[in-house]
Design an enzyme around this catalytic site. Sequence first.
Site, short mmCIF file in Angstrom:
data_model
loop_
_atom_site.label_atom_id
_atom_site.label_comp_id
_atom_site.label_asym_id
_atom_site.label_seq_id
_atom_site.Cartn_x
_atom_site.Cartn_y
_atom_site.Cartn_z
N GLU A 49 102.06 36.80 43.30
CA GLU A 49 103.41 36.62 43.82
C GLU A 49 104.47 36.42 42.74
OE1 GLU A 49 103.10 33.10 46.28
OE2 GLU A 49 103.63 31.79 44.61
N ASN A 50 104.05 35.97 41.55
CA ASN A 50 105.02 35.77 40.48
C ASN A 50 105.45 37.07 39.80
OD1 ASN A 50 102.27 35.64 39.57
ND2 ASN A 50 102.98 34.99 37.57
#
Lengths: 220, 217
Positions: A49-50
């Site tokens: 997700e980063n």
Amino acid sequence: MDVKEKKEIIVKRIAKSLEDGDVVNLGIGMPTLVANHISDEIDIMLQSENGFLGLGPKPEAGKEDKDLTNAGGEAVSVKDGAMFFDSAESFTIIRGGHVDKTILGALQVDAKGNLANWMIPNKIVPGMGGAMDLVVGAKEVIIATLQTTKRGNSKILAECTLPLTAKKEVDYIVTEMGYYKIEDEKLILKEINPDFTIEEIKEATDAELIVAKDLKEMIY
Amino acid sequence: MSKIISLEKAAAKVESGSRVMIGGFLACGTPEKIVDKLIDNGVENLTIIANDTSFPDRGLGKLVSNNCAKKVIASHIGTNPDTGEKMNDGSMEVELVPQGTLAERVRIGGAGLGGFLTPTGVGTVVEEGKDVIESNGEKYLLELPIKGDVALVKAWKADKKGNLIYRKSARNFNPLIAKACDTVIVEAEEIVEVGEIDPDHVMTSSIFVDYIVRGDN
């Protein structure tokens, strides 16, 4: 059976449910361990997700890159074919339904498919991070959790009591005892770990449990 | 006009009480030199807008731990116990926002839009106080744009005009905050001549960048 063995059963079973070509997001904690058991015969694209697709294993000591970490802040690597992007693009992928499966932990999960995994009021408030978007956006939501808490209370309830992460979005729950499907707001035991009896499972579940007519042995 | 300024001059542009957006995800991609200088300068009462509050001794978490902030808007604070402590004793306000919603609020802040509809948070505490709008039979929350006074951006490479390239997962919120603030300060690991960055490789256009500071490699 100790906690480590229980977790191993859970993550191995989940790894088996991944299919060739899947885009998968693994939550922090137990879900991360699923990556260790993915078959070499299938090609899975892990989303972080980063900001990238193509998450690879932990690098060897000394080969860490300060600019390459996972959503837990740990040094990782990327596989060939990976790509990086910003956080808005990452959540376009997540919220837009481009992630096939998300695997997340739970504080509580219920028979209606509600999930609580981001805070315990007045106790721990770490924040939801990307969990709320993942649960709403991924095509399939798989919960990896021990059947009970340390105190022996069921983590599968008729209705969650903690603040929710999302409503009616959970599709599957995998514990050391069995593999459950949420269908029309009902909890269905699809597979059973033969180390346990149905009576034991019912006792460890605080929700109405429907045993599938074609109940299978959980193979992991 | 040269955009390259000293670290001292850059940090002096962040005044106490301002709304500061800071890049980084658990310290990866945070302009640490500027952050450290703000602490040296003793800035106070900042409203920090960032993905998370990192760790007490790394990244922008140091600003929280050194009492520089009155409010934090973030998606995750669990890795910095000081944030939770200050929230609980009432010395700092914390607004938790789902990560995708935070990223998009910043994005539309820079894109001149008035809001967006998201299914994230429907039926949870995130819904409280927000308009719920039905579209095509589904419920969505109306989320509003967010803007800041100053953006602190970490880039890998900048040319002297301010065209930027980020590296690997250090990109995260950096390109988004660079468009959503009045003043944009970049800490770049390397500063190159104009023309050295292939226009096809530019990730943030120089038009968004006001100042560049030379960072560490």
